[in-house]
Design a protein around this motif. Structure first.
Motif, PDB file in Angstrom:
ATOM      1  N   THR A 326       0.827  -1.206   0.000  1.00  0.00           N
ATOM      2  CA  THR A 326       0.000   0.000   0.000  1.00  0.00           C
ATOM      3  C   THR A 326       0.864   1.259   0.000  1.00  0.00           C
ATOM      4  O   THR A 326       0.618   2.204  -0.756  1.00  0.00           O
ATOM      5  N   LEU A 327       1.886   1.272   0.833  1.00  0.00           N
ATOM      6  CA  LEU A 327       2.763   2.440   0.910  1.00  0.00           C
ATOM      7  C   LEU A 327       3.614   2.598  -0.345  1.00  0.00           C
ATOM      8  O   LEU A 327       3.997   3.724  -0.699  1.00  0.00           O
ATOM      9  N   SER A 328       3.912   1.497  -1.015  1.00  0.00           N
ATOM     10  CA  SER A 328       4.843   1.550  -2.146  1.00  0.00           C
ATOM     11  C   SER A 328       4.349   2.443  -3.287  1.00  0.00           C
ATOM     12  O   SER A 328       5.155   3.045  -3.994  1.00  0.00           O
ATOM     13  N   THR A 329       3.042   2.535  -3.463  1.00  0.00           N
ATOM     14  CA  THR A 329       2.557   3.429  -4.523  1.00  0.00           C
ATOM     15  C   THR A 329       2.860   4.884  -4.185  1.00  0.00           C
ATOM     16  O   THR A 329       3.060   5.706  -5.076  1.00  0.00           O
ATOM     17  N   GLY A 330       2.889   5.185  -2.898  1.00  0.00           N
ATOM     18  CA  GLY A 330       3.237   6.539  -2.475  1.00  0.00           C
ATOM     19  C   GLY A 330       4.683   6.886  -2.737  1.00  0.00           C
ATOM     20  O   GLY A 330       5.052   8.068  -2.780  1.00  0.00           O
ATOM     21  N   PHE A 331       5.516   5.848  -2.930  1.00  0.00           N
ATOM     22  CA  PHE A 331       6.916   6.076  -3.272  1.00  0.00           C
ATOM     23  C   PHE A 331       7.158   6.008  -4.782  1.00  0.00           C
ATOM     24  O   PHE A 331       7.859   6.846  -5.345  1.00  0.00           O
ATOM     25  N   PHE A 332       6.576   4.994  -5.437  1.00  0.00           N
ATOM     26  CA  PHE A 332       7.006   4.626  -6.788  1.00  0.00           C
ATOM     27  C   PHE A 332       6.011   4.930  -7.913  1.00  0.00           C
ATOM     28  O   PHE A 332       6.328   4.681  -9.074  1.00  0.00           O
ATOM     29  N   ALA A 333       4.813   5.414  -7.616  1.00  0.00           N
ATOM     30  CA  ALA A 333       3.843   5.678  -8.679  1.00  0.00           C
ATOM     31  C   ALA A 333       4.406   6.700  -9.665  1.00  0.00           C
ATOM     32  O   ALA A 333       4.813   7.793  -9.275  1.00  0.00           O
ATOM     33  N   THR A 334       4.452   6.334 -10.948  1.00  0.00           N
ATOM     34  CA  THR A 334       4.980   7.259 -11.948  1.00  0.00           C
ATOM     35  C   THR A 334       3.919   8.289 -12.321  1.00  0.00           C
ATOM     36  O   THR A 334       2.713   8.038 -12.192  1.00  0.00           O
ATOM     37  N   THR A 335       4.360   9.398 -12.830  1.00  0.00           N
ATOM     38  CA  THR A 335       3.433  10.463 -13.217  1.00  0.00           C
ATOM     39  C   THR A 335       2.480   9.977 -14.310  1.00  0.00           C
ATOM     40  O   THR A 335       1.261  10.183 -14.238  1.00  0.00           O
ATOM     41  N   GLU A 336       3.036   9.325 -15.313  1.00  0.00           N
ATOM     42  CA  GLU A 336       2.224   8.862 -16.446  1.00  0.00           C
ATOM     43  C   GLU A 336       1.185   7.833 -16.022  1.00  0.00           C
ATOM     44  O   GLU A 336       0.003   7.939 -16.371  1.00  0.00           O
ATOM     45  N   LEU A 337       1.607   6.825 -15.262  1.00  0.00           N
ATOM     46  CA  LEU A 337       0.690   5.766 -14.867  1.00  0.00           C
ATOM     47  C   LEU A 337      -0.327   6.263 -13.843  1.00  0.00           C
ATOM     48  O   LEU A 337      -1.474   5.818 -13.840  1.00  0.00           O
ATOM     49  N   GLU A 339      -1.595   9.274 -13.722  1.00  0.00           N
ATOM     50  CA  GLU A 339      -2.594  10.025 -14.480  1.00  0.00           C
ATOM     51  C   GLU A 339      -3.512   9.080 -15.252  1.00  0.00           C
ATOM     52  O   GLU A 339      -4.727   9.303 -15.349  1.00  0.00           O
ATOM     53  N   MET A 340      -2.945   8.001 -15.785  1.00  0.00           N
ATOM     54  CA  MET A 340      -3.725   7.049 -16.564  1.00  0.00           C
ATOM     55  C   MET A 340      -4.749   6.313 -15.700  1.00  0.00           C
ATOM     56  O   MET A 340      -5.877   6.049 -16.125  1.00  0.00           O
ATOM     57  N   ASN A 341      -4.371   5.995 -14.465  1.00  0.00           N
ATOM     58  CA  ASN A 341      -5.216   5.160 -13.613  1.00  0.00           C
ATOM     59  C   ASN A 341      -5.881   5.931 -12.472  1.00  0.00           C
ATOM     60  O   ASN A 341      -6.521   5.338 -11.614  1.00  0.00           O
ATOM     61  N   GLY A 342      -5.710   7.243 -12.467  1.00  0.00           N
ATOM     62  CA  GLY A 342      -6.358   8.063 -11.457  1.00  0.00           C
ATOM     63  C   GLY A 342      -5.567   8.127 -10.176  1.00  0.00           C
ATOM     64  O   GLY A 342      -5.544   7.176  -9.402  1.00  0.00           O
ATOM     65  N   GLY A 343      -4.888   9.215  -9.948  1.00  0.00           N
ATOM     66  CA  GLY A 343      -4.087   9.352  -8.744  1.00  0.00           C
ATOM     67  C   GLY A 343      -2.959  10.331  -8.940  1.00  0.00           C
ATOM     68  O   GLY A 343      -2.878  11.014  -9.974  1.00  0.00           O
ATOM     69  N   GLN A 344      -2.073  10.394  -7.963  1.00  0.00           N
ATOM     70  CA  GLN A 344      -0.952  11.313  -8.012  1.00  0.00           C
ATOM     71  C   GLN A 344       0.353  10.538  -8.073  1.00  0.00           C
ATOM     72  O   GLN A 344       0.430   9.382  -7.647  1.00  0.00           O
ATOM     73  N   ALA A 345       1.380  11.168  -8.588  1.00  0.00           N
ATOM     74  CA  ALA A 345       2.703  10.567  -8.642  1.00  0.00           C
ATOM     75  C   ALA A 345       3.259  10.385  -7.227  1.00  0.00           C
ATOM     76  O   ALA A 345       2.901  11.108  -6.299  1.00  0.00           O
ATOM     77  N   GLY A 346       4.138   9.424  -7.087  1.00  0.00           N
ATOM     78  CA  GLY A 346       4.737   9.138  -5.800  1.00  0.00           C
ATOM     79  C   GLY A 346       5.908  10.041  -5.474  1.00  0.00           C
ATOM     80  O   GLY A 346       6.334  10.875  -6.290  1.00  0.00           O
TER      81      GLY A 346
END
Length: 425
Positions: A326-337, A339-346
């Motif tokens: 769960t926490l890992s998306t807060g670190f590693f979510a890319t800007t492109e992905l 935006e594609m899947n709804g959310g903020q970059a990590g």
């Protein structure tokens, strides 16, 4: 009818079957990780409680998650049976059965904390309560338009909704039920109560691994763009990294290439990537899996030293790895992905601490809610049923015989062999 609409529905029905077949993986994993005298019980109660979860999900679970309501819970669409509605690119019924399979998985994870010592009646009642009042509430918060969804919580396929929720309930059960007979000594040391079949355990993990492509890949909810292939890639990399990391760390720490730890490492990698699979780059999926494989070993050791008896390692594999995922998306979510899947970059992609903070809030809120509600329900059952646990004699005999009247392996049990000799069978 539109061809893409049909393809979407076919893909999600295939994914539903894959997720439902994960129950077979859990049967082999749990039975292999416990003793022979309880194997039939574990297999049978899994099938029975999946039945209960299905009926409760149909009656109220879907409505509590996806019905019109408020930020806390849905309040419509009970006893689901709408044959004409569509949900995005899916028939409503297709979406329903797919989500039902997730609810059943969460319940099976929770039952890992009950293994080898709980009464069958406790399984039955808790299955109803969990499927109605624990899982659907958390699923509504995140997937049903609830308050965590409004905050921007990222949980693509359920590291929090399914795995952490199930593990938090399992923790409540392990605390109330207390350890199995013979697990801990008076001086605080522990005894290894080995599972009876490592081949079953390994095959169970492999079945779960395969089923996870329906779990994660199906959560794309469509075939357009073939994004499920990317989800499959990150899922596979994290699972592989988790298995390798767990084997390396347990070998370094103990001098033994422990098979159960390696298997749990693979599962931990799968659990961890479940939240972030659609949000992270392949290299990050490898890192997420590696970290999951390392921490699952130390988590197993921690719970053992804390005298918490967790026969299936649900707390480590689904709980601790679920938190990390769960926490890992807060670190590693890319800007492109994102935006594609709804959310903020990590954090590592310039998003700051915003998404990480939301992920942390969700861990605390969902973990605490699932644990407290499960604890209260089990405490009430403890009083009402005169205890959650079978008697000492029944536990020593095994739940196969004490709860069901026959062993899963009758020819291998001394009592049954003696009976056969007397009757000439």
């Amino acid at each position: 009818m539109d061809e893409m609409f049909l393809m979407n529905n076919v893909w999600i029905m295939i994914s539903f079957v894959l997720v439902l077949l994960m129950q077979g993986g859990f049967i082999l994993l749990e039975a292999g990780s416990t003793r022979m005298k309880n194997a039939g019980h574990i297999a049978g109660k899994t099938i029975f409680t999946v039945g209960i979860a299905s009926l409760v999900f149909w009656a109220v679970g879907w409505g509590f998650i996806y019905g019109e309501g408020n930020a806390f819970i849905g309040l419509s669409d009970f006893f689901y049976g709408d044959l004409t509605s569509t949900d995005g690119g899916l028939m409503g019924t297709t979406s329903f059965v797919f989500q039902l399979a997730f609810a059943a998985i969460a319940l099976t994870i929770a039952f890992g904390g009950f293994a080898e010592r709980a009464k069958l009646s406790v399984y039955i009642i808790f299955a109803v309560a969990f499927s109605a009042f624990i899982y659907p509430v958390i699923a509504h918060w995140i997937w049903g338009g609830g308050w965590l969804s409004d905050l921007g919580k990222q949980d693509f396929a359920g590291s929090t909704v399914v795995h952490l929720t199930g593990a938090a309930a399992a923790l409540a059960a392990t605390i109330i039920l207390k350890p199995r007979i013979g697990k801990f000594n008076k001086d605080g040391t522990s005894n290894d109560i080995a599972g009876h079949n490592q081949v079953y355990t390994a095959l169970g993990v492999l079945l779960l691994w395969v089923g996870w492509f329906g779990f994660n890949g199906g959560s794309t909810l469509e075939v357009d763009g073939a994004f499920f292939g990317y989800v499959a890639l990150t899922t596979q990399l994290a699972a592989a990294a988790g298995a390798v990391a767990a084997m390396i760390i347990v070998s370094a720490m103990t001098g033994k290439n422990d098979i159960p730890t390696m298997l749990n490492g693979a599962l931990a990698g799968l659990v961890a990537i479940t939240a972030s699979t659609a949000f992270v780059a392949p290299w990050a999926a490898v890192v997420i899996g590696l970290v999951a494989g390392f921490i699952v070993h130390f988590s197993m050791v921690f719970f053992e030293r804390s005298k918490i008896d967790d026969p299936i390692f649900a707390l480590s594999v689904h709980g601790v790895a679920g938190v990390w995922g769960t926490l890992s998306t807060g670190f590693f979510a890319t800007t492109e992905l994102a935006e594609m899947n709804g959310g903020q970059a990590g954090l590592f992609y310039g998003g700051g601490f915003s998404q990480l903070g939301v992920q942390l809030i969700s861990v605390l809120a969902c973990g605490i809610y699932a644990f407290l509600v499960a604890f209260i329900i089990l405490k009430v059952l403890d009083k009402a049923l005169g205890g959650l646990r079978v008697s000492e004699e029944e536990e020593l005999i095994g739940l196969d015989m004490s709860e069901h009247g026959s062993y899963g392996y009758p020819e291998n049990m001394p009592e049954e062999n003696k009976k056969s000799e007397k009757t000439g069978a």
